[in-house]
Design an enzyme around this catalytic site. Structure first.
Site, PDB file in Angstrom:
ATOM      1  N   ALA A  69       0.868  -1.173   0.000  1.00 20.87           N
ATOM      2  CA  ALA A  69       0.000   0.000   0.000  1.00 20.87           C
ATOM      3  C   ALA A  69       0.909   1.229   0.000  1.00 20.87           C
ATOM      4  CB  ALA A  69      -0.885  -0.016   1.235  1.00 20.87           C
ATOM      5  N   GLY A 114       0.793  -4.971   0.902  1.00 19.17           N
ATOM      6  CA  GLY A 114      -0.434  -5.032   0.102  1.00 19.17           C
ATOM      7  C   GLY A 114      -0.249  -5.767  -1.225  1.00 19.17           C
ATOM      8  N   GLU A 137       4.956  -5.017   7.221  1.00 23.15           N
ATOM      9  CA  GLU A 137       4.161  -3.979   7.907  1.00 23.15           C
ATOM     10  C   GLU A 137       4.596  -3.713   9.339  1.00 23.15           C
ATOM     11  OE1 GLU A 137       2.881  -6.185   5.811  1.00 23.15           O
ATOM     12  OE2 GLU A 137       1.152  -5.368   4.740  1.00 23.15           O
TER      13      GLU A 137
HETATM   14  N1  CAA Z   1       4.572   3.125  -0.887  1.00 19.52           N
HETATM   15  C1  CAA Z   1       4.963   4.286  -1.450  1.00 19.52           C
HETATM   16  N2  CAA Z   1       6.055   4.413  -2.191  1.00 19.52           N
HETATM   17  C2  CAA Z   1       6.815   3.332  -2.377  1.00 19.52           C
HETATM   18  C3  CAA Z   1       6.482   2.086  -1.819  1.00 19.52           C
HETATM   19  C4  CAA Z   1       5.288   2.005  -1.053  1.00 19.52           C
HETATM   20  N3  CAA Z   1       4.858   0.859  -0.518  1.00 19.52           N
HETATM   21  N4  CAA Z   1       7.430   1.185  -2.174  1.00 19.52           N
HETATM   22  C5  CAA Z   1       8.309   1.861  -2.922  1.00 19.52           C
HETATM   23  N5  CAA Z   1       7.953   3.133  -3.049  1.00 19.52           N
HETATM   24  C6  CAA Z   1       8.645   4.208  -3.777  1.00 19.52           C
HETATM   25  C7  CAA Z   1       9.872   4.690  -3.039  1.00 19.52           C
HETATM   26  O1  CAA Z   1       9.530   5.632  -2.052  1.00 19.52           O
HETATM   27  C8  CAA Z   1      10.679   5.295  -4.172  1.00 19.52           C
HETATM   28  O2  CAA Z   1      10.148   6.554  -4.470  1.00 19.52           O
HETATM   29  P1  CAA Z   1      11.140   7.805  -4.819  1.00 19.52           P
HETATM   30  O3  CAA Z   1      11.873   7.361  -6.057  1.00 19.52           O
HETATM   31  O4  CAA Z   1      10.194   8.929  -5.067  1.00 19.52           O
HETATM   32  O5  CAA Z   1      12.051   7.958  -3.651  1.00 19.52           O
HETATM   33  C9  CAA Z   1      10.360   4.385  -5.344  1.00 19.52           C
HETATM   34  O6  CAA Z   1       9.164   3.690  -5.006  1.00 19.52           O
HETATM   35  C10 CAA Z   1      11.430   3.343  -5.608  1.00 19.52           C
HETATM   36  O7  CAA Z   1      11.660   2.661  -4.389  1.00 19.52           O
HETATM   37  P2  CAA Z   1      13.147   2.424  -3.775  1.00 19.52           P
HETATM   38  O8  CAA Z   1      14.039   3.545  -4.158  1.00 19.52           O
HETATM   39  O9  CAA Z   1      12.969   2.165  -2.320  1.00 19.52           O
HETATM   40  O10 CAA Z   1      13.547   1.106  -4.572  1.00 19.52           O
HETATM   41  P3  CAA Z   1      14.535  -0.036  -4.107  1.00 19.52           P
HETATM   42  O11 CAA Z   1      14.697  -0.920  -5.298  1.00 19.52           O
HETATM   43  O12 CAA Z   1      15.741   0.517  -3.444  1.00 19.52           O
HETATM   44  O13 CAA Z   1      13.740  -0.836  -2.970  1.00 19.52           O
HETATM   45  C11 CAA Z   1      11.815  -1.937  -2.019  1.00 19.52           C
HETATM   46  C12 CAA Z   1      12.593  -1.546  -3.310  1.00 19.52           C
HETATM   47  C13 CAA Z   1      12.624  -2.943  -1.211  1.00 19.52           C
HETATM   48  C14 CAA Z   1      10.514  -2.587  -2.508  1.00 19.52           C
HETATM   49  C15 CAA Z   1      11.533  -0.673  -1.178  1.00 19.52           C
HETATM   50  O14 CAA Z   1      10.985   0.321  -2.025  1.00 19.52           O
HETATM   51  C16 CAA Z   1      10.570  -0.897  -0.066  1.00 19.52           C
HETATM   52  O15 CAA Z   1      10.947  -1.436   0.967  1.00 19.52           O
HETATM   53  N6  CAA Z   1       9.294  -0.472  -0.253  1.00 19.52           N
HETATM   54  C17 CAA Z   1       8.262  -0.549   0.793  1.00 19.52           C
HETATM   55  C18 CAA Z   1       7.783  -1.997   0.946  1.00 19.52           C
HETATM   56  C19 CAA Z   1       6.788  -2.056   2.068  1.00 19.52           C
HETATM   57  O16 CAA Z   1       7.093  -1.793   3.217  1.00 19.52           O
HETATM   58  N7  CAA Z   1       5.537  -2.454   1.725  1.00 19.52           N
HETATM   59  C20 CAA Z   1       4.466  -2.549   2.682  1.00 19.52           C
HETATM   60  C21 CAA Z   1       3.692  -1.260   2.711  1.00 19.52           C
HETATM   61  S1  CAA Z   1       2.527  -1.218   4.033  1.00 19.52           S
HETATM   62  C22 CAA Z   1       1.175  -2.057   3.471  1.00 19.52           C
HETATM   63  O17 CAA Z   1       1.156  -2.640   2.392  1.00 19.52           O
HETATM   64  C23 CAA Z   1       0.017  -2.023   4.413  1.00 19.52           C
HETATM   65  C24 CAA Z   1      -1.130  -2.891   4.130  1.00 19.52           C
HETATM   66  O18 CAA Z   1      -1.090  -4.121   4.242  1.00 19.52           O
HETATM   67  C25 CAA Z   1      -2.432  -2.296   3.853  1.00 19.52           C
END
Ligand code: CAA
Length: 263
Positions: A69, A114, A137
């Site tokens: 998400a 998500g 999460e």
């Molecule tokens: N939400 C918003 N933006 C996100 C995102 C997310 N879940 N995942 C990645 N992005 C964005 C980053 O902020 C980044 O944006 P900018 O270029 O503007 O800085 C862009 O996507 C590229 O991401 P990274 O630079 O971080 O890419 P990476 O290859 O170095 O890492 C990754 C990839 C390991 C997937 C890392 O992006 C990451 O850890 N993302 C978050 C994963 C996460 O925690 N997901 C769970 C979200 S909570 C949820 O889903 C709740 C629910 O159940 C309802």
């Protein structure tokens, strides 16, 4: 091939009996926001309304299936807003789970939070070898919000689900296959083709029978075995009202091949 241009964050196309929804928000690794959920609802209505559809594929663009998400949308939510966001996402995912036709998640990269939950509400998961799975999460101070606490234990067992959710660990595609989180692995290059092969194989079967089987499995998983068997018997009997059953069985007896009409 029919493709629909009315969406900002989704690419949607239909070829023969197979529709594909591709999440297209690469700047955020296809993270899911409210606008995408609204588009999903509209896309699912289109899929439901097209009688030709027999299988739906869900996938993502570039290196991500869905990275979760959208954290930038969630960061400042209060309790009430978080409840509404969780409910909305869960409703859309439940709609996918209960869609009348089978849904295949074609997982081309990150399936986190998500994104993993989206994969979980699909019937079948095919992943490329570069895919990564996890529920990170708790590392953000929240629980999963789109039903992973419910669907993951049902799929991989309570112990493994608790380990993955409590530690927030990210696992690779091979481990996801080993624990039963995905059905099949392919190379990244072959993912689309392998997904289409499976979709085509499903689309060649009698559509009403496939849809009845989906309903029987889904309903049966939510009830006791006696009720589940009764549900199956009713679907089994319903199939005998269809032209496809008559044609399918007569063709078998005559050693002929049949093409199912979905009638
Ligand atoms: N939400 C918003 N933006 C996100 C995102 C997310 N879940 N995942 C990645 N992005 C964005 C980053 O902020 C980044 O944006 P900018 O270029 O503007 O800085 C862009 O996507 C590229 O991401 P990274 O630079 O971080 O890419 P990476 O290859 O170095 O890492 C990754 C990839 C390991 C997937 C890392 O992006 C990451 O850890 N993302 C978050 C994963 C996460 O925690 N997901 C769970 C979200 S909570 C949820 O889903 C709740 C629910 O159940 C309802």
């Amino acid at each position: 091939m029919t493709s629909y241009k009315k969406f900002k964050f989704l690419n949607i196309y239909t070829e023969r009996h197979i529709s594909t929804i591709q999440i297209n928000h690469p700047k955020a690794l296809n993270a899911l926001n409210t606008k995408i959920f609204h588009e999903f609802n509209r896309a699912l209505t289109m899929v439901e309304n097209d009688n030709n559809n027999r299988v739906l594929i869900i996938t993502g663009v570039d290196k991500s299936f869905v990275a979760g998400a959208d954290i930038s949308e969630m960061v400042n939510l209060n309790q009430e807003q978080a409840k509404a966001f969780g409910e909305f996402g869960s409703e859309v995912f439940r709609r996918i789970e209960l869609l009348h036709i089978p849904v295949i998640a074609s997982i081309n990269g990150f399936a986190l939070g998500g994104g993993c939950e989206l994969a979980l509400c699909c019937d079948i998961r095919i992943a490329s070898q570069n895919a990564k799975f996890g529920l990170p999460e708790v590392g953000l101070g929240i629980t999963p919000g789109f039903s992973a606490t419910q669907r993951l234990p049902r799929l991989v067992g309570t112990g493994k689900a608790k380990e993955l959710i409590y530690t927030g660990s990210i696992i690779d595609a091979q481990e996801a296959l080993d624990i039963g989180l995905v059905n099949k692995l392919t190379t990244r290059e072959e993912l689309e083709e392998e997904t289409l092969i499976m979709a085509q194989k499903i689309a060649e079967q009698a559509p009403i029978a496939v849809q009845c089987a989906k309903k029987a499995i889904n309903s049966g998983m939510d009830t006791d075995i006696e009720s589940g068997i009764e549900i199956e018997t009713n679907h089994f009997a319903h199939c005998f009202t269809t032209k496809d059953q008559k044609n399918g069985m007569q063709a078998f007896l005559k050693r002929e091949k049949t093409t199912f009409e979905g009638k």
